[in-house]
Design a protein around this motif. Structure first.
Motif, PDB file in Angstrom:
ATOM      1  N   PRO A  49      49.887  41.738  37.574  1.00  0.00           N
ATOM      2  CA  PRO A  49      48.853  42.313  38.434  1.00  0.00           C
ATOM      3  C   PRO A  49      48.594  43.788  38.129  1.00  0.00           C
ATOM      4  O   PRO A  49      49.513  44.530  37.772  1.00  0.00           O
ATOM      5  CB  PRO A  49      49.445  42.161  39.840  1.00  0.00           C
ATOM      6  N   ALA A  50      47.317  44.171  38.279  1.00  0.00           N
ATOM      7  CA  ALA A  50      46.934  45.566  38.025  1.00  0.00           C
ATOM      8  C   ALA A  50      45.733  45.917  38.883  1.00  0.00           C
ATOM      9  O   ALA A  50      44.942  45.047  39.254  1.00  0.00           O
ATOM     10  CB  ALA A  50      46.596  45.761  36.546  1.00  0.00           C
ATOM     11  N   THR A  51      45.607  47.193  39.166  1.00  0.00           N
ATOM     12  CA  THR A  51      44.413  47.662  39.861  1.00  0.00           C
ATOM     13  C   THR A  51      43.268  47.731  38.855  1.00  0.00           C
ATOM     14  O   THR A  51      43.489  47.807  37.645  1.00  0.00           O
ATOM     15  CB  THR A  51      44.618  49.065  40.469  1.00  0.00           C
ATOM     16  N   ALA A  52      42.049  47.737  39.376  1.00  0.00           N
ATOM     17  CA  ALA A  52      40.878  47.866  38.504  1.00  0.00           C
ATOM     18  C   ALA A  52      40.930  49.187  37.738  1.00  0.00           C
ATOM     19  O   ALA A  52      40.584  49.241  36.560  1.00  0.00           O
ATOM     20  CB  ALA A  52      39.602  47.758  39.326  1.00  0.00           C
ATOM     21  N   ALA A  53      41.383  50.243  38.404  1.00  0.00           N
ATOM     22  CA  ALA A  53      41.469  51.557  37.738  1.00  0.00           C
ATOM     23  C   ALA A  53      42.478  51.527  36.599  1.00  0.00           C
ATOM     24  O   ALA A  53      42.222  52.080  35.520  1.00  0.00           O
ATOM     25  CB  ALA A  53      41.842  52.633  38.751  1.00  0.00           C
ATOM     26  N   ASP A  54      43.622  50.882  36.831  1.00  0.00           N
ATOM     27  CA  ASP A  54      44.634  50.784  35.768  1.00  0.00           C
ATOM     28  C   ASP A  54      44.093  49.995  34.579  1.00  0.00           C
ATOM     29  O   ASP A  54      44.300  50.374  33.421  1.00  0.00           O
ATOM     30  CB  ASP A  54      45.906  50.119  36.288  1.00  0.00           C
ATOM     31  N   LEU A  55      43.395  48.900  34.862  1.00  0.00           N
ATOM     32  CA  LEU A  55      42.808  48.103  33.780  1.00  0.00           C
ATOM     33  C   LEU A  55      41.751  48.896  33.026  1.00  0.00           C
ATOM     34  O   LEU A  55      41.683  48.838  31.801  1.00  0.00           O
ATOM     35  CB  LEU A  55      42.183  46.822  34.339  1.00  0.00           C
ATOM     36  N   ARG A  90      45.813  49.228  48.821  1.00  0.00           N
ATOM     37  CA  ARG A  90      45.003  48.938  47.638  1.00  0.00           C
ATOM     38  C   ARG A  90      45.169  47.476  47.228  1.00  0.00           C
ATOM     39  O   ARG A  90      46.092  46.791  47.653  1.00  0.00           O
ATOM     40  CB  ARG A  90      45.351  49.876  46.487  1.00  0.00           C
ATOM     41  N   SER A  91      44.242  47.030  46.380  1.00  0.00           N
ATOM     42  CA  SER A  91      44.310  45.652  45.911  1.00  0.00           C
ATOM     43  C   SER A  91      44.593  45.641  44.417  1.00  0.00           C
ATOM     44  O   SER A  91      44.301  46.603  43.699  1.00  0.00           O
ATOM     45  CB  SER A  91      43.012  44.902  46.211  1.00  0.00           C
ATOM     46  N   VAL A  92      45.191  44.550  43.994  1.00  0.00           N
ATOM     47  CA  VAL A  92      45.450  44.330  42.576  1.00  0.00           C
ATOM     48  C   VAL A  92      44.769  43.031  42.180  1.00  0.00           C
ATOM     49  O   VAL A  92      44.492  42.169  43.018  1.00  0.00           O
ATOM     50  CB  VAL A  92      46.962  44.272  42.254  1.00  0.00           C
ATOM     51  N   THR A  93      44.501  42.914  40.914  1.00  0.00           N
ATOM     52  CA  THR A  93      43.884  41.703  40.380  1.00  0.00           C
ATOM     53  C   THR A  93      44.948  40.918  39.637  1.00  0.00           C
ATOM     54  O   THR A  93      45.752  41.489  38.888  1.00  0.00           O
ATOM     55  CB  THR A  93      42.721  42.056  39.438  1.00  0.00           C
ATOM     56  N   VAL A  94      44.951  39.613  39.841  1.00  0.00           N
ATOM     57  CA  VAL A  94      45.888  38.727  39.148  1.00  0.00           C
ATOM     58  C   VAL A  94      45.092  37.617  38.469  1.00  0.00           C
ATOM     59  O   VAL A  94      44.036  37.203  38.955  1.00  0.00           O
ATOM     60  CB  VAL A  94      46.941  38.118  40.101  1.00  0.00           C
ATOM     61  N   VAL A  95      45.607  37.148  37.360  1.00  0.00           N
ATOM     62  CA  VAL A  95      44.966  36.038  36.656  1.00  0.00           C
ATOM     63  C   VAL A  95      45.360  34.734  37.362  1.00  0.00           C
ATOM     64  O   VAL A  95      46.490  34.579  37.812  1.00  0.00           O
ATOM     65  CB  VAL A  95      45.340  36.045  35.153  1.00  0.00           C
ATOM     66  N   THR A  96      44.412  33.826  37.509  1.00  0.00           N
ATOM     67  CA  THR A  96      44.673  32.531  38.140  1.00  0.00           C
ATOM     68  C   THR A  96      45.074  31.513  37.075  1.00  0.00           C
ATOM     69  O   THR A  96      45.000  31.784  35.868  1.00  0.00           O
ATOM     70  CB  THR A  96      43.404  32.016  38.860  1.00  0.00           C
ATOM     71  N   GLU A  97      45.460  30.343  37.524  1.00  0.00           N
ATOM     72  CA  GLU A  97      45.774  29.271  36.572  1.00  0.00           C
ATOM     73  C   GLU A  97      44.553  28.920  35.733  1.00  0.00           C
ATOM     74  O   GLU A  97      44.664  28.661  34.539  1.00  0.00           O
ATOM     75  CB  GLU A  97      46.318  28.040  37.291  1.00  0.00           C
ATOM     76  N   ALA A  98      43.373  28.924  36.356  1.00  0.00           N
ATOM     77  CA  ALA A  98      42.143  28.663  35.597  1.00  0.00           C
ATOM     78  C   ALA A  98      41.924  29.741  34.538  1.00  0.00           C
ATOM     79  O   ALA A  98      41.476  29.448  33.422  1.00  0.00           O
ATOM     80  CB  ALA A  98      40.946  28.595  36.545  1.00  0.00           C
ATOM     81  N   GLY A  99      42.255  30.987  34.862  1.00  0.00           N
ATOM     82  CA  GLY A  99      42.147  32.075  33.899  1.00  0.00           C
ATOM     83  C   GLY A  99      43.122  31.904  32.743  1.00  0.00           C
ATOM     84  O   GLY A  99      42.771  32.128  31.583  1.00  0.00           O
TER      85      GLY A  99
END
Length: 144
Positions: A49-55, A90-99
């Motif tokens: 997981p990462a924040t949009a800013a970190d990505l 804050r929120s983080v983004t994670v990849v899903t199984e579909a991803g």
């Protein structure tokens, strides 16, 4: 044998790697993630997981561009946003199984294209040279 000049080697590597990337991009199927989307997905898959800013920093693009990329991925169910467990504000983004599946399929298609190219006219010695060069190219990519 003399060591190659860094400037000459960098030009040759840039040209060769650019051609490989262009050819692999041509294997894209309609509806699959774009290159920036695949890059963000792959980074999330590798690093978690990462924040949009970190990505955005990692991908060297603007936060706005990353926001658009992540919104597109989220709309297709390839990533999801969650509250950060360490900082609930804050929120983080994670990849899903579909991803992960989309990445696996694309990696498989590109790897198959590379394997077909390698099987067509490379000697055993050339294959060993490429095998030895692969980790060095990876290390170079990480230093750029």
């Amino acid at each position: 044998m003399d060591s190659p000049r860094v400037d000459d080697l960098s030009t040759a590597l840039f040209s060769a790697i650019s051609l490989v990337v262009r050819r692999l991009r041509q294997t894209a199927a309609p509806g699959e993630p774009s290159l920036p989307e695949r890059s963000a997905l792959a980074r999330l898959d590798r690093n978690g997981p990462a924040t949009a800013a970190d990505l955005a920093r990692a991908e060297q693009i603007s936060p706005q561009a990353m926001g658009i990329t992540l919104a597109s991925l989220e709309e297709r169910g390839l990533v999801e946003r969650r509250r950060d467990e360490e900082d609930r504000r804050r929120s983080v983004t994670v990849v899903t199984e579909a991803g992960r599946e989309a990445l696996r399929l694309k990696r498989s298609a590109r790897a198959a294209a590379i394997a077909a190219g390698l099987a067509d006219g490379f000697t055993d010695e050339e294959l060993r040279t490429l095998a030895a060069a692969a980790p060095l190219i990876q290390r170079l990519a990480e230093k750029i």
